[in-house]
Design an enzyme around this catalytic site. Structure first.
Site, PDB file in Angstrom:
ATOM      1  N   ASP A 341     -24.166  15.207   4.558  1.00  0.00           N
ATOM      2  CA  ASP A 341     -24.659  14.189   3.636  1.00  0.00           C
ATOM      3  C   ASP A 341     -24.198  12.787   4.083  1.00  0.00           C
ATOM      4  O   ASP A 341     -23.131  12.643   4.669  1.00  0.00           O
ATOM      5  CB  ASP A 341     -24.111  14.498   2.241  1.00  0.00           C
ATOM      6  CG  ASP A 341     -24.612  13.553   1.177  1.00  0.00           C
ATOM      7  OD1 ASP A 341     -25.843  13.503   0.977  1.00  0.00           O
ATOM      8  OD2 ASP A 341     -23.785  12.876   0.545  1.00  0.00           O
ATOM      9  N   GLU A 370     -27.811  13.331   7.691  1.00  0.00           N
ATOM     10  CA  GLU A 370     -28.710  12.493   6.903  1.00  0.00           C
ATOM     11  C   GLU A 370     -28.608  11.055   7.397  1.00  0.00           C
ATOM     12  O   GLU A 370     -27.579  10.400   7.216  1.00  0.00           O
ATOM     13  CB  GLU A 370     -28.356  12.570   5.416  1.00  0.00           C
ATOM     14  CG  GLU A 370     -29.288  11.738   4.539  1.00  0.00           C
ATOM     15  CD  GLU A 370     -28.804  11.608   3.114  1.00  0.00           C
ATOM     16  OE1 GLU A 370     -29.647  11.457   2.212  1.00  0.00           O
ATOM     17  OE2 GLU A 370     -27.574  11.647   2.893  1.00  0.00           O
TER      18      GLU A 370
END
Length: 625
Positions: A341, A370
């Site tokens: 993330d 990400e």
């Protein structure tokens, strides 16, 4: 880790990691020992064969002690660690801890990650399905609510519910499952906000009890493997939850970025001190050669939100903790990949060191980061071995937000002779020369952080166009749960509206989309179309290995082809809302002289590759020849 029986009250309350593995390429392991006053332990010893205690690190807090071990010559077994600690009366006592050193199930080179041969299916465990043994309240956790009528509260999905529906994923045709984080998020509800999404971790070594146990997670992964499904674990190194024990008792003053806010806030996440700095959410400064110090600080040190303290990866002891944690889950649970993330929000060098070490230990494993900027040059610079960056990230897979943004715009437009409509996709793919490995870029129509591709509508034609591209181009495709039944929603009011419950996953649901009988006519049409394409894609060497050719959109028609030896796949998109014609002579270079017929992979209908092809408005065709 078990405590040796003793009459005196034990000082040590916990050790992370809870156990470890011998035979790692990096034989070093850090033990983070928790306990009141444990920092001042006079010594730590062991007589376990092959184990060397390299060093003790005493942090700022008196309640942590880091023990660094070298396991180079160690064998599996139960190691006894003896701590010499002072009790409350100042007397020295011995505390003995039993610590398990385990045999690895397989060598690191045997761990195979996801790649372009896979299709990932992203789902949120809280919103997908609830098992028959679900418990509404969990002892020892802070108060929380389950209210399926509240988009931003917990809805009660769990790991057992997921496991009950593995056949559904096989029927659909996906090959890998990516769950949003399943680790403990033990935070109280804040009004209409809770941590159902999983991105505010309060324990890096335990599955959230609302979802299940560590054992159930492993059982689920084993069951997935038996069904031919890989599992990708969502991790977060950039921040943790406010209720993580580190926040109330910082191991060291630099464990978090901007820790002074904790003093200003009074130690709660409900108020913000005057020095609170929230991230700008702009990732460009990290690679911008002209970035100012203030912009860089806001990006990398600002907190995501007041309830998610920002971790300082430049602290080597914290980073060692996080690196070990990722290895521990690979070894313990058998995960097949990691999705990291908010990757660029964390500091570059320590994250690259993590990726390098993971790649050395698990050369065939894969991690996707990400990287939420919509310019291909930015995304490409984050991929392993990029020549666009002076620092190698060692990150094999990056997320193609350019594809998502361009397609989201194109679906509303008419493809013209220059920039609009499908020209946007053409003008994104033409920069693939920037990527060291375009086949290791993950593309998607939508995810849990964006509006659904359908918005609030039900445009099945537009959805088929988007999926036809996604599933045939030189990318690792990621689907968002419910796309196959045309789930829709936007973030206009709350993120919860793009994270709705999967129909049929919860007790009392009248609509059961897991079965053909429970789906509506249009849902079955979409499901059948997707399933046909997904099963066709499995093991398809042309899609997995084939080189790619694209044509500038011509008279509203966008054509992109894949070829491998004498096999070809051609994806044809009518980017207009009127009838159009694909003039075949323009694409003659794709076909050998004896290749005269292409077959629609969905319907089986055959088309001449020598005659102009009429297309209905917004039609998408995938032909194999």
């Amino acid at each position: 880790m078990t405590m040796h029986a003793a009459k005196q009250k034990q000082t040590i309350t916990r050790i992370d990691p809870t156990d470890w593995f011998v035979g790692m390429k990096n034989p070093e392991v850090q033990l983070m020992v928790y306990g009141k006053g444990i920092r001042d332990a006079q010594s730590v010893t062991t007589d376990f064969p092959g184990v060397v205690i390299d060093s003790l690190v005493r942090l700022d807090s008196p309640n942590y002690l880091l023990v660094y071990l070298n396991l180079k010559d160690a064998k599996p077994g139960t190691m006894k660690l003896t701590f010499q600690v002072k009790n409350e009366k100042g007397k020295v006592k011995s505390e003995v801890v039993n610590y398990q050193l385990k045999q690895r199930e397989m060598g690191g080179d045997k761990r195979n990650g996801f790649d372009i041969s896979d299709v990932l299916y992203l789902l949120m465990p809280d919103r997908f399905a609830q098992g028959a043994n679900h418990q509404a309240q969990m002892k020892g956790l802070r108060t929380y609510k389950e209210d399926r009528n509240a988009p931003s509260l917990r809805h009660g999905g769990d790991l057992e519910g997921l496991q009950q529906h593995l056949d559904y994923f096989n029927e659909l045709g996906v090959t890998a499952l990516w769950f949003t984080p399943i680790l403990e998020n033990d935070s109280p509800d804040h009004g209409q906000w809770s941590t159902y999404h999983g991105y505010a971790c309060t324990d890096y070594y335990h599955v959230d009890p609302r979802f299940g146990t560590n054992e159930q997670y492993r059982q689920l992964i084993d069951a997935c493997h038996q069904k031919g499904l890989k599992v990708v674990m969502d991790m977060i190194f950039n921040h943790c939850g406010f209720e993580h024990p580190w926040v109330a008792d910082l191991p060291s003053k630099d464990w978090l970025n901007l820790p002074e806010w904790l003093e200003q806030s009074g130690g709660t996440s409900d108020s913000r001190g005057t020095d609170f700095l929230q991230t700008s959410y702009k990732l460009t400064p990290v690679l911008d050669p002209y970035a100012s110090e203030v912009d860089m600080k806001e990006t990398t040190e600002g907190w995501f939100v007041s309830t998610m303290p920002d971790l300082n990866q430049n602290n080597p002891h914290l980073m060692r903790y996080l690196i070990q944690n990722s290895k521990w889950w690979i070894e313990t649970a058998g995960i097949d990949g990691i999705r990291m993330d908010t990757y660029p929000y964390a500091f570059r060098k320590p994250m690259a060191a993590w990726m390098k070490e993971l790649d050395e230990e698990y050369p065939n494993f894969n991690t996707v980061g990400e990287t939420w900027v919509t310019e291909p040059a930015y995304t490409a610079a984050w991929q392993k071995d990029s020549k666009l960056s002076d620092e190698n990230s060692y990150l094999k897979t990056v997320m193609d937000f350019s594809f998502q943004e361009k397609l989201d715009s194109a679906k509303h437009e008419i493809t013209d002779g220059w920039w609009r409509g499908m020209n946007r996709l053409y003008n994104s793919f033409c920069y693939d020369y920037l990527y060291p490995n375009p086949s290791s870029v993950m593309a998607f129509l939508d995810n849990h952080d964006t509006d659904r591709f359908l918005g609030d509508g039900q445009d099945i034609t537009a959805l088929k166009q988007g999926l036809a591209l996604l599933l045939t181009v030189r990318r690792i495709p990621q689907l968002y749960y419910g796309t196959e039944i045309m789930m829709n929603g936007t973030k206009a009011v709350t993120d919860g509206h793009v994270r709705k419950d999967f129909p049929g996953g919860f007790p009392g649901d009248e609509h059961n989309a897991f079965t053909r009988e429970g789906r509506t006519k249009i849902e079955n049409e979409m499901f059948d179309w997707m399933s046909k394409v997904l099963h066709w894609r499995q093991g398809n060497e042309t899609i997995i290995r084939g080189y790619q050719t694209q044509f500038i959109p011509y008279k509203g028609v966008y054509v992109i082809a894949r070829r491998w030896h004498r096999h070809g796949v051609i994806t044809i998109i009518n980017g207009t809302r009127r009838n159009a014609t694909m003039e075949m002579k323009r694409y003659a270079e794709l076909f050998d002289p004896d290749q005269t017929v292409g077959e629609d992979i969905v319907t089986g209908r055959k088309y001449s590759l020598r005659e102009d092809l009429p297309l209905s408005p917004r039609q998408a065709l995938i032909l194999e020849y």
